[in-house]
Design a protein around this motif. Structure first.
Motif, PDB file in Angstrom:
ATOM      1  N   ARG A  49       1.502  12.041  -9.934  1.00 51.67           N
ATOM      2  CA  ARG A  49       0.806  13.336  -9.878  1.00 51.67           C
ATOM      3  C   ARG A  49       1.783  14.492  -9.980  1.00 51.67           C
ATOM      4  O   ARG A  49       1.463  15.548 -10.520  1.00 51.67           O
ATOM      5  CB  ARG A  49       0.009  13.449  -8.570  1.00 51.67           C
ATOM      6  CG  ARG A  49      -1.420  13.002  -8.668  1.00 51.67           C
ATOM      7  CD  ARG A  49      -2.262  13.486  -7.483  1.00 51.67           C
ATOM      8  NE  ARG A  49      -1.627  13.292  -6.182  1.00 51.67           N
ATOM      9  CZ  ARG A  49      -1.729  12.177  -5.441  1.00 51.67           C
ATOM     10  NH1 ARG A  49      -2.410  11.161  -5.882  1.00 51.67           N
ATOM     11  NH2 ARG A  49      -1.129  12.099  -4.271  1.00 51.67           N
ATOM     12  N   PRO A  71       0.802  -1.233   0.000  1.00 52.26           N
ATOM     13  CA  PRO A  71       0.000   0.000   0.000  1.00 52.26           C
ATOM     14  C   PRO A  71       0.836   1.286   0.000  1.00 52.26           C
ATOM     15  O   PRO A  71       0.519   2.232  -0.717  1.00 52.26           O
ATOM     16  CB  PRO A  71      -0.811  -0.105   1.300  1.00 52.26           C
ATOM     17  CG  PRO A  71      -0.854  -1.560   1.615  1.00 52.26           C
ATOM     18  CD  PRO A  71       0.433  -2.121   1.100  1.00 52.26           C
ATOM     19  N   SER A  72       1.942   1.278   0.765  1.00 53.02           N
ATOM     20  CA  SER A  72       2.753   2.496   0.809  1.00 53.02           C
ATOM     21  C   SER A  72       3.475   2.717  -0.524  1.00 53.02           C
ATOM     22  O   SER A  72       3.633   3.860  -0.970  1.00 53.02           O
ATOM     23  CB  SER A  72       3.755   2.443   1.963  1.00 53.02           C
ATOM     24  OG  SER A  72       4.604   1.326   1.834  1.00 53.02           O
ATOM     25  N   SER A  73       3.890   1.635  -1.186  1.00 53.30           N
ATOM     26  CA  SER A  73       4.533   1.770  -2.501  1.00 53.30           C
ATOM     27  C   SER A  73       3.544   2.280  -3.533  1.00 53.30           C
ATOM     28  O   SER A  73       3.876   3.144  -4.362  1.00 53.30           O
ATOM     29  CB  SER A  73       5.104   0.432  -2.963  1.00 53.30           C
ATOM     30  OG  SER A  73       6.116   0.000  -2.089  1.00 53.30           O
ATOM     31  N   SER A  74       2.324   1.747  -3.497  1.00 57.56           N
ATOM     32  CA  SER A  74       1.303   2.212  -4.444  1.00 57.56           C
ATOM     33  C   SER A  74       0.966   3.682  -4.207  1.00 57.56           C
ATOM     34  O   SER A  74       0.812   4.455  -5.158  1.00 57.56           O
ATOM     35  CB  SER A  74       0.035   1.367  -4.313  1.00 57.56           C
ATOM     36  OG  SER A  74       0.298   0.036  -4.682  1.00 57.56           O
ATOM     37  N   LYS A  75       0.873   4.087  -2.945  1.00 52.62           N
ATOM     38  CA  LYS A  75       0.572   5.477  -2.615  1.00 52.62           C
ATOM     39  C   LYS A  75       1.711   6.395  -3.088  1.00 52.62           C
ATOM     40  O   LYS A  75       1.460   7.449  -3.685  1.00 52.62           O
ATOM     41  CB  LYS A  75       0.362   5.622  -1.107  1.00 52.62           C
ATOM     42  CG  LYS A  75      -0.008   7.016  -0.680  1.00 52.62           C
ATOM     43  CD  LYS A  75      -0.233   7.076   0.814  1.00 52.62           C
ATOM     44  CE  LYS A  75      -0.519   8.504   1.207  1.00 52.62           C
ATOM     45  NZ  LYS A  75      -0.633   8.664   2.652  1.00 52.62           N
ATOM     46  N   ALA A  76       2.959   5.934  -2.852  1.00 55.03           N
ATOM     47  CA  ALA A  76       4.113   6.731  -3.291  1.00 55.03           C
ATOM     48  C   ALA A  76       4.153   6.818  -4.818  1.00 55.03           C
ATOM     49  O   ALA A  76       4.470   7.880  -5.375  1.00 55.03           O
ATOM     50  CB  ALA A  76       5.407   6.106  -2.763  1.00 55.03           C
ATOM     51  N   ASP A 122       1.573   6.730  -6.916  1.00 51.81           N
ATOM     52  CA  ASP A 122       0.529   7.669  -7.335  1.00 51.81           C
ATOM     53  C   ASP A 122       0.967   9.114  -7.080  1.00 51.81           C
ATOM     54  O   ASP A 122       0.744  10.005  -7.919  1.00 51.81           O
ATOM     55  CB  ASP A 122      -0.780   7.379  -6.591  1.00 51.81           C
ATOM     56  CG  ASP A 122      -1.439   6.096  -7.051  1.00 51.81           C
ATOM     57  OD1 ASP A 122      -1.104   5.609  -8.157  1.00 51.81           O
ATOM     58  OD2 ASP A 122      -2.286   5.571  -6.295  1.00 51.81           O
ATOM     59  N   ASP A 123       1.579   9.351  -5.939  1.00 51.47           N
ATOM     60  CA  ASP A 123       2.039  10.695  -5.601  1.00 51.47           C
ATOM     61  C   ASP A 123       3.115  11.172  -6.587  1.00 51.47           C
ATOM     62  O   ASP A 123       3.086  12.318  -7.050  1.00 51.47           O
ATOM     63  CB  ASP A 123       2.574  10.702  -4.166  1.00 51.47           C
ATOM     64  CG  ASP A 123       2.826  12.103  -3.648  1.00 51.47           C
ATOM     65  OD1 ASP A 123       2.054  13.024  -4.015  1.00 51.47           O
ATOM     66  OD2 ASP A 123       3.797  12.277  -2.882  1.00 51.47           O
TER      67      ASP A 123
END
Length: 169
Positions: free
Chosen positions: A82, A71-76, A78-79
């Motif tokens: 962006r 989850p943290s890799s996916s969030k990073a 996406d960030d």
């Protein structure tokens, strides 16, 4: 090292190896058939239980500990996307592959755990079946131990065959 020197060393090494032939295997023990003892595949229920238990433990640990980074890799990723960094797409790809590989590994652990449980049950059932078959043979064989007379002699219960033959003539 010059090329000629390398070739000379290779030739010397090949000469030494041809003088000392060695087979990469265990030497035979005794006569034919590969030795005096025969190896059987043995797996006790406790061995199978340990393998299944370890596979199940690994299955649970992979779920609890190995997916933490997902989850943290996916969030990073996406960030980073962006913000316009191309690294975000690469990180998203790595995170996706990580999840896929983690799922494959967990499936394999589950398969091993289930297989050990099933194998233990099947072999236990086989053992009961074989024991039953052998005891049936032993029961049948014991019926032949109740002989009348000496072994090899004709059974007198069925009459005297020589006397019957003379009566026919």
């Amino acid at each position: 090292m010059a090329w000629d020197e390398w070739e000379q060393l290779k030739t010397q090494a090949a000469g030494r190896q041809s003088d000392q032939m060695q087979l990469n295997r265990v030497p035979d023990e005794g006569g034919g058939g590969g030795g005096g003892s025969y190896g059987d595949l043995r797996a006790s229920e406790s061995d199978l239980a340990k393998i299944g238990s370890n596979a199940f433990t690994l299955f649970n640990r992979l779920w609890d500990e190995a997916r933490v980074a997902g989850p943290s890799s996916s969030k990073a990723a996406d960030d980073l996307k962006r913000q316009g960094f191309e690294l975000g797409a690469g990180l998203a790809h790595v995170a996706k592959r990580w999840d896929e590989q983690l799922g494959s590994l967990r499936d394999a652990c589950s398969h091993i755990s289930n297989h050990m449980r099933v194998t233990k049950k099947i072999h236990k059932d086989d053992e009961h079946y074989i024991t039953g078959q052998l005891s049936s043979i032993a029961t049948l064989d014991s019926g032949f131990d109740e002989r009348v007379g000496e072994p090899g002699a004709k059974n007198k219960i069925y009459g005297d065959n020589e006397k019957d033959e003379k009566d026919k003539d």
